[in-house]
Design a protein around this motif. Structure first.
Motif, PDB file in Angstrom:
ATOM      1  N   PRO A 256       0.802  -1.237   0.000  1.00  8.91           N
ATOM      2  CA  PRO A 256       0.000   0.000   0.000  1.00  8.91           C
ATOM      3  C   PRO A 256       0.828   1.278   0.000  1.00  8.91           C
ATOM      4  O   PRO A 256       0.506   2.232  -0.698  1.00  8.91           O
ATOM      5  CB  PRO A 256      -0.837  -0.133   1.276  1.00  8.91           C
ATOM      6  N   LYS A 257       1.921   1.288   0.795  1.00  2.00           N
ATOM      7  CA  LYS A 257       2.681   2.530   0.915  1.00  2.00           C
ATOM      8  C   LYS A 257       3.484   2.852  -0.343  1.00  2.00           C
ATOM      9  O   LYS A 257       4.037   3.928  -0.456  1.00  2.00           O
ATOM     10  CB  LYS A 257       3.581   2.462   2.142  1.00  2.00           C
ATOM     11  N   CYS A 258       3.539   1.907  -1.279  1.00  2.00           N
ATOM     12  CA  CYS A 258       4.232   2.189  -2.543  1.00  2.00           C
ATOM     13  C   CYS A 258       3.604   3.364  -3.274  1.00  2.00           C
ATOM     14  O   CYS A 258       4.272   4.069  -4.020  1.00  2.00           O
ATOM     15  CB  CYS A 258       4.186   0.964  -3.455  1.00  2.00           C
ATOM     16  N   PHE A 259       2.309   3.548  -3.097  1.00  2.00           N
ATOM     17  CA  PHE A 259       1.586   4.509  -3.928  1.00  2.00           C
ATOM     18  C   PHE A 259       1.378   5.866  -3.251  1.00  2.00           C
ATOM     19  O   PHE A 259       0.798   6.758  -3.839  1.00  2.00           O
ATOM     20  CB  PHE A 259       0.217   3.917  -4.311  1.00  2.00           C
ATOM     21  N   LEU A 260       1.834   5.973  -2.006  1.00  2.00           N
ATOM     22  CA  LEU A 260       1.505   7.172  -1.245  1.00  2.00           C
ATOM     23  C   LEU A 260       2.433   8.350  -1.502  1.00  2.00           C
ATOM     24  O   LEU A 260       2.060   9.485  -1.239  1.00  2.00           O
ATOM     25  CB  LEU A 260       1.495   6.851   0.254  1.00  2.00           C
ATOM     26  N   SER A 261       3.645   8.100  -1.969  1.00  6.65           N
ATOM     27  CA  SER A 261       4.569   9.219  -2.158  1.00  6.65           C
ATOM     28  C   SER A 261       4.749   9.595  -3.616  1.00  6.65           C
ATOM     29  O   SER A 261       5.532  10.485  -3.919  1.00  6.65           O
ATOM     30  CB  SER A 261       5.933   8.883  -1.544  1.00  6.65           C
ATOM     31  N   TRP A 262       4.041   8.935  -4.518  1.00  5.17           N
ATOM     32  CA  TRP A 262       4.131   9.316  -5.925  1.00  5.17           C
ATOM     33  C   TRP A 262       3.214  10.509  -6.159  1.00  5.17           C
ATOM     34  O   TRP A 262       2.157  10.419  -6.799  1.00  5.17           O
ATOM     35  CB  TRP A 262       3.751   8.142  -6.825  1.00  5.17           C
ATOM     36  N   ARG A 263       3.638  11.640  -5.624  1.00  7.73           N
ATOM     37  CA  ARG A 263       2.774  12.824  -5.620  1.00  7.73           C
ATOM     38  C   ARG A 263       2.616  13.436  -7.006  1.00  7.73           C
ATOM     39  O   ARG A 263       1.740  14.256  -7.244  1.00  7.73           O
ATOM     40  CB  ARG A 263       3.314  13.835  -4.618  1.00  7.73           C
ATOM     41  N   GLY A 264       3.469  13.043  -7.923  1.00  8.32           N
ATOM     42  CA  GLY A 264       3.293  13.477  -9.299  1.00  8.32           C
ATOM     43  C   GLY A 264       2.063  12.900  -9.957  1.00  8.32           C
ATOM     44  O   GLY A 264       1.672  13.323 -11.041  1.00  8.32           O
ATOM     45  N   MET A 265       1.438  11.908  -9.308  1.00 10.91           N
ATOM     46  CA  MET A 265       0.213  11.305  -9.825  1.00 10.91           C
ATOM     47  C   MET A 265      -1.006  11.732  -9.015  1.00 10.91           C
ATOM     48  O   MET A 265      -2.055  11.093  -9.081  1.00 10.91           O
ATOM     49  CB  MET A 265       0.329   9.777  -9.809  1.00 10.91           C
ATOM     50  N   MET A 266      -0.848  12.794  -8.239  1.00  9.50           N
ATOM     51  CA  MET A 266      -1.944  13.258  -7.392  1.00  9.50           C
ATOM     52  C   MET A 266      -2.309  14.690  -7.735  1.00  9.50           C
ATOM     53  O   MET A 266      -1.439  15.530  -7.967  1.00  9.50           O
ATOM     54  CB  MET A 266      -1.549  13.197  -5.913  1.00  9.50           C
ATOM     55  N   LEU A 267      -3.592  14.989  -7.751  1.00 14.10           N
ATOM     56  CA  LEU A 267      -4.063  16.363  -7.880  1.00 14.10           C
ATOM     57  C   LEU A 267      -3.823  17.095  -6.569  1.00 14.10           C
ATOM     58  O   LEU A 267      -3.866  16.504  -5.497  1.00 14.10           O
ATOM     59  CB  LEU A 267      -5.552  16.394  -8.210  1.00 14.10           C
ATOM     60  N   GLY A 268      -3.560  18.392  -6.676  1.00 10.37           N
ATOM     61  CA  GLY A 268      -3.383  19.198  -5.482  1.00 10.37           C
ATOM     62  C   GLY A 268      -2.110  18.887  -4.746  1.00 10.37           C
ATOM     63  O   GLY A 268      -2.006  19.104  -3.552  1.00 10.37           O
ATOM     64  N   ASN A 269      -1.085  18.377  -5.478  1.00 11.31           N
ATOM     65  CA  ASN A 269       0.170  18.047  -4.812  1.00 11.31           C
ATOM     66  C   ASN A 269       1.146  19.186  -4.948  1.00 11.31           C
ATOM     67  O   ASN A 269       0.881  20.187  -5.572  1.00 11.31           O
ATOM     68  CB  ASN A 269       0.753  16.764  -5.416  1.00 11.31           C
ATOM     69  N   ASP A 270       2.322  19.008  -4.383  1.00 11.12           N
ATOM     70  CA  ASP A 270       3.319  20.062  -4.432  1.00 11.12           C
ATOM     71  C   ASP A 270       4.236  19.952  -5.635  1.00 11.12           C
ATOM     72  O   ASP A 270       5.174  20.718  -5.775  1.00 11.12           O
ATOM     73  CB  ASP A 270       4.166  20.065  -3.153  1.00 11.12           C
ATOM     74  N   ALA A 271       3.970  19.003  -6.523  1.00 12.31           N
ATOM     75  CA  ALA A 271       4.733  18.939  -7.757  1.00 12.31           C
ATOM     76  C   ALA A 271       4.164  19.930  -8.754  1.00 12.31           C
ATOM     77  O   ALA A 271       3.082  20.462  -8.590  1.00 12.31           O
ATOM     78  CB  ALA A 271       4.683  17.515  -8.337  1.00 12.31           C
ATOM     79  N   GLU A 272       4.900  20.170  -9.810  1.00 12.58           N
ATOM     80  CA  GLU A 272       4.475  21.153 -10.792  1.00 12.58           C
ATOM     81  C   GLU A 272       3.569  20.479 -11.817  1.00 12.58           C
ATOM     82  O   GLU A 272       4.008  19.976 -12.834  1.00 12.58           O
ATOM     83  CB  GLU A 272       5.695  21.766 -11.481  1.00 12.58           C
ATOM     84  N   LEU A 273       2.288  20.466 -11.536  1.00 12.77           N
ATOM     85  CA  LEU A 273       1.335  19.867 -12.456  1.00 12.77           C
ATOM     86  C   LEU A 273       0.722  20.966 -13.304  1.00 12.77           C
ATOM     87  O   LEU A 273      -0.051  21.783 -12.821  1.00 12.77           O
ATOM     88  CB  LEU A 273       0.239  19.135 -11.680  1.00 12.77           C
ATOM     89  N   ASP A 274       1.067  20.993 -14.555  1.00 15.21           N
ATOM     90  CA  ASP A 274       0.504  21.975 -15.472  1.00 15.21           C
ATOM     91  C   ASP A 274       0.432  21.319 -16.838  1.00 15.21           C
ATOM     92  O   ASP A 274       0.688  20.141 -16.996  1.00 15.21           O
ATOM     93  CB  ASP A 274       1.335  23.261 -15.494  1.00 15.21           C
TER      94      ASP A 274
END
Length: 977
Positions: free
Chosen positions: A761-779
């Motif tokens: 389960p924890k494998c998927f929790l830090s891939w913040r590039g695949m999350m909306l509203g994250n601190d990565a630069e999603l544009d």
């Protein structure tokens, strides 16, 4: 070089010396030795500082070798004018200057900002000016004042009640502008450029009723610019450029405004350009480039007959380029060359109080000219030539834009034919119309009148330029340095062999076929530095040829064949990709790419080994040799010698063999490494972990036999990881690492390997590039590597991914494209609920594994999901109703599992075909033919998950404990087929 001092003769009266002025009593009152290359003798010059009657002193533009202004300057107490600008003075401005109480003008400015410069610390600005009550002009550009707004504003007012000209550019001033500044009500010139004011412009600037010049460029201005400032009747020059956060609109201008220059480039001004701009008949320069202006060009701009510089590029202007005003109030009359006869009377001009422009030339009119013509209140231009009037008439040219030197309308949405009158503007030096929607056919001969052209850019429109039956004599633009005819439907090369000054030539994206003529390498007589012939139908190079002096050589996407043309050692950008070159790469190619930062030979038919001499290209930032038939091994030096500059290395889609060299340097700067689709074997080298900046790693489709690359666990910049179709094995667990590892990961493709074990389960929790509203630069930008920034060059990353059951190549990777593909492995156990946290995921593929238990309801949270493939597993239970929330989904495959129960209906979910559910004998309902009547649903006990003990001593490589399901940002991802 001195022109005044060398002529001074001590045997003659000094009052006769050039640069010296005296009063009637023979006393020296003025000394001007500016621009005399003086570099010494000032500090000990008792003669100069003993001139007690001196009123004007000008030492500007000399070379005093970084000395301080002598403090004894205070002896010159009668000075009214002091100019020490750009004379080489540095350090603290002496306190003695503040005692020169009769000063009216003081200029201590400098254009040169080095480590040492003039500064105001002690005394500060307040102390410097507190006694200078008569000061009217203060110029301190480049002096380090370093003061906040309340300090420098209050230092100037009320200390300088007579101040009319103030220039404090590049003085390290900050904002906000204090209200006390409004007391300087006599200001006519205000220049504050290149300070970090970070403020709005106060409304009280509009109360400076004598203001003629206002320059606030590069000041980090923000907010809305007050319209009233445009209405100041005396304002002639306005420069607000390079303030990207400054908003505003152009207001309605008053009749007969005083404006000469308006510069708003690189701001956020928007809206239409008002018709009233035609009232600014004295305008000589207007620059509205890189803004957000929209709408049509007002036809009243044709009244701006004094215009010399017009730049409206990079906006959203639409429609045709106007020539005539068709408004209800008649302001423009052109009846020239119509065969009119008879005489004119006053009644012909009744009610024409708004008339600005009149042309009655080339007729047969006679009699006297009515006197009413000369008292029409708005009339600016009158042409009555070539008639039969009595007497004489003083007239001026009425050709719109007849004084224009520069006309730039590029990068807009303008359409229609290019107005013919553009080619009658004989003073035109620069004509830039590229990147619009201009259409029609244009003959090169039409441009013949523009003999002063230095730049002509018509590329990327819908034009067809006819060069047939022409020779070099048709293009006698001996001043032309830049020519852009890209995408102009050219069928052949225009003969430019006589061009002696051309340095830039772009003929790309045309239909030119045949040979590249050998005269093209001689264009500009050695001054050609940029040549772009890409995207044509060229097949060969005419021999003999010698490529020399070119810096940027782009011939990609043609049909060129045979041996590679040897680029000149001067070239910094070389693109031969997308051709049919079928030779080997020359062994000594390194000699020709010594200065290159970009070198691409991709998509050809090149054979043989990669020569080690290419490692001599120590400036390389991008090397792309992909999609050829290159064989042998990867040179060790390629990964070590170039490590400090190389940002992109693409050797994919060749037949390279052996292992990946373990020679990555500690100074590795790689952003993209693509070795996919070769015959590489062995393991991922440990030294790759030194490439901390790595964003794209693609080693898919090789024979690499290794475990999951835990060595990259600290590569926090990684966005794309492709390991597919290799011989990787084991589980994907790694020792614990810092939180947020791989926090920017957006594509992970490990399909078609031999990975096994559970999905933790924890494998998927830090891939913040695949999350909306994250601190990565999603544009909606693309992954790319920028280089040669001054030329806006960049390398576009590509990737191949299986989406919607198809293998697709993305030639542009949107930063919102998120893909997770674990298919065709040996994963087992349940799909973790935490996969539902990857809220920006577009494609999810767990097919062809041994996964069990139920489909997690949390997958229904993946509202951006367009492709879901869970086929060929051992999933059980019913299909969760929550999956009907996947309104964006267009591909669904749940086939070949052990699912049972009724297929949910709702929104787009029910549009899936029967194929999506085949191989699940317990499913019923639409779109299957099996009805659900009489079919018993599973009991709650049957729906319970099988619990599995998990060893938390190990977690996946992307372990992270900060998790949040942010659904506040909605990204509308467009999938382009």
């Amino acid at each position: 070089m001195s022109t005044k001092l060398v002529a001074w003769n001590q045997s003659t009266d000094c009052c006769l010396w050039h640069g010296v002025s005296c009063n009637n009593n023979g006393q020296v009152i003025g000394l001007d030795i500016s621009s005399e290359a003086v570099f010494d003798g000032l500090q000990n010059s008792s003669g100069l500082f003993g001139l007690r009657y001196l009123r004007r002193l000008n030492l500007a533009f000399n070379r005093f070798n970084n000395i301080q202004i002598p403090n004894v300057i205070y002896n010159l107490v009668n000075l009214t004018y002091l100019n020490l600008s750009n004379a080489g003075f540095v350090g603290q401005i002496p306190i003695g200057v503040s005692n020169m109480t009769r000063l009216v003008t003081m200029d201590l400015s400098t254009q040169f900002l080095g480590i040492q410069q003039l500064k105001l610390e002690n005394p500060n600005l307040t102390t410097l000016v507190q006694n200078l009550k008569d000061l009217q002009g203060l110029y301190l550009d480049g002096v380090n004042i370093s003061a906040p707004g309340n300090e420098w504003c209050r230092a100037l007012s009320p200390s300088l009640p007579n101040l009319s000209k103030l220039s404090l550019s590049r003085c390290h001033l900050s904002g906000p502008i204090d209200s006390s500044f409004s007391q300087l009500h006599l200001l006519s010139v205000l220049h504050l450029d290149n300070n970090d004011l970070s403020t709005t412009i106060p409304e009280f600037f509009a109360n400076f009723t004598r203001l003629t010049s206002l320059s606030l460029s590069s000041c980090s201005l923000q907010g809305f610019f007050p319209d009233k400032i445009f209405q100041v009747p005396t304002l002639q020059n306005l420069d607000l450029s390079n303030n990207e956060l400054l908003n505003g609109n152009l207001p309605q201008f008053p009749q007969r405004g005083s404006f000469r220059r308006i510069i708003l480039s690189y701001t956020n001004f928007s809206g239409p350009i008002p018709d009233s701009i035609g009232k600014l008949v004295m305008l000589s320069s207007i620059d509205l480039s890189l803004c957000n202006f929209s709408g049509q060009l007002p036809s009243t701009m044709t009244y701006l007959t004094e215009l010399i510089y017009l730049d409206l590029s990079f906006n959203n202007l639409t429609g045709f380029v106007p020539l005539f005003n068709m408004s209800q109030k008649l302001t423009y009359i052109d009846l020239s060359n119509n065969g009119l006869t008879g005489s004119l009377s006053s009644r012909h001009f009744e009610g024409l109080n708004d008339l600005v422009f009149m042309n009655l030339g080339y007729n047969s009119l006679s009699g006297n000219i009515p006197s009413v013509l000369f008292v029409l209140p708005s009339l600016q231009k009158l042409r009555l030539s070539n008639n039969q009037f009595g007497g004489r008439v003083n007239e001026s040219s009425t050709t719109p834009f007849s004084q224009l030197d520069t006309l730039d309308l590029s990068s807009n949405l303008l359409e229609g034919p290019i107005p013919e009158f553009f080619f009658e503007l004989r003073k035109l030096n620069v004509l830039l119309l590229s990147s619009n929607f201009f259409n029609g056919t244009l003959k090169m001969a039409n441009i013949h009148n523009l003999q002063n052209l230095t730049r002509l850019e018509l590329g990327h429109n819908r034009l067809s330029i006819n060069t047939s039956n022409s020779s070099s004599s048709s293009y006698s633009f001996q001043q032309l340095t830049r020519l852009n005819l890209a995408s102009c439907n050219l069928q052949s090369f225009p003969d430019l062999s006589s061009q002696s000054k051309m340095s830039f030539l772009d003929l790309s994206d045309n239909q030119i076929n045949g040979e590249i003529p050998n005269w093209i390498w001689k264009v500009g007589r050695g001054s050609l530095v940029h040549l772009n012939l890409s995207h044509n139908l060229l097949r060969d190079l005419q021999t003999p040829y010698k490529i020399s002096s070119i810096l940027i050589l782009d011939i990609h996407s043609n049909q060129l064949q045979g041996d590679l043309p040897i680029p000149p050692p001067s070239a910094i950008y070389i693109d031969y990709s997308g051709n049919k070159f079928n030779s080997s790469i020359p062994v000594d190619i390194g000699k020709s790419v010594l200065s290159s930062c970009f070198f691409s030979l991709s998509n050809n038919n090149l054979r043989g080994a990669i020569p080690e001499s290419i490692c001599n290209a120590s400036y390389l930032q991008v090397l792309d040799l992909s999609n050829n038939f290159l064989s042998g091994t990867i040179p060790n030096c390629l990964l070590s010698i170039n490590s400090q500059t190389l940002g992109v290395l693409n050797l994919g889609r060749n037949i390279l063999s052996s292992t990946i060299p373990n020679s990555f340097s500690p100074s590795c700067c790689l952003r993209t490494l693509d070795l996919s689709k070769n015959n590489l074997s062995g393991q991922i080298p440990g030294s790759l972990a030194k490439c901390k900046l790595l964003e794209v790693l693609n080693i898919g489709n090789n024979n690499i036999g290794d475990k999951f690359p835990c060595l990259l666990k600290n590569s926090s910049n990684l966005r794309v990881l492709v390991l597919r179709s290799n011989k990787f094995h084991g589980d994907i667990r790694c020792p614990p690492v810092a939180n947020n590892s791989w926090r920017n990961l957006q594509i992970i493709d490990i399909a078609s390997n031999n990975f096994s074990g559970n999905l933790y389960p924890k494998c998927f929790l830090s891939w913040r590039g695949m999350m909306l509203g994250n601190d990565a630069e999603l544009d909606h930008n693309h992954l790319r590597f920028d280089f040669l920034n001054l030329n806006n060059f960049y390398y576009q990353d590509t990737v191949t991914a299986t989406i919607k059951g198809l293998e697709l190549e993305f030639v542009k990777i949107l930063s919102v494209l998120t893909v997770l593909d674990f298919s065709s492995n040996n994963f087992q156990g349940k799909i973790p609920d935490t996969v539902g946290n990857l809220s920006s995921l577009y494609s999810l593929n767990f097919s062809k594994n041994a996964l069990t238990d139920q489909i997690p309801k949390s997958i229904g949270y993946l509202t951006q999901l367009g492709s879901l493939d869970l086929s060929n597993n051992q999933l059980t239970g019913g299909i969760p109703e929550e999956l009907t929330s996947l309104t964006f989904i267009s591909f669904l495959n749940l086939s070949s599992n052990m699912l049972f129960g009724k297929i949910p209906l709702g929104r787009q979910f029910h549009t899936s075909s029967e194929v999506s559910y085949e191989g699940n004998t317990g499913l019923c309902g639409f779109p299957l033919e099996r009805k659900c009547e009489g079919v018993s649903l599973p009991s709650p006990e049957d729906m319970n998950n099988v619990k599995t003990d998990i060893n938390w001593n190990y977690v996946c490589a992307a372990l992270g404990y900060s998790v949040g399901l942010g659904m506040t940002v909605w990204l509308n991802f467009l999938f382009v087929w």
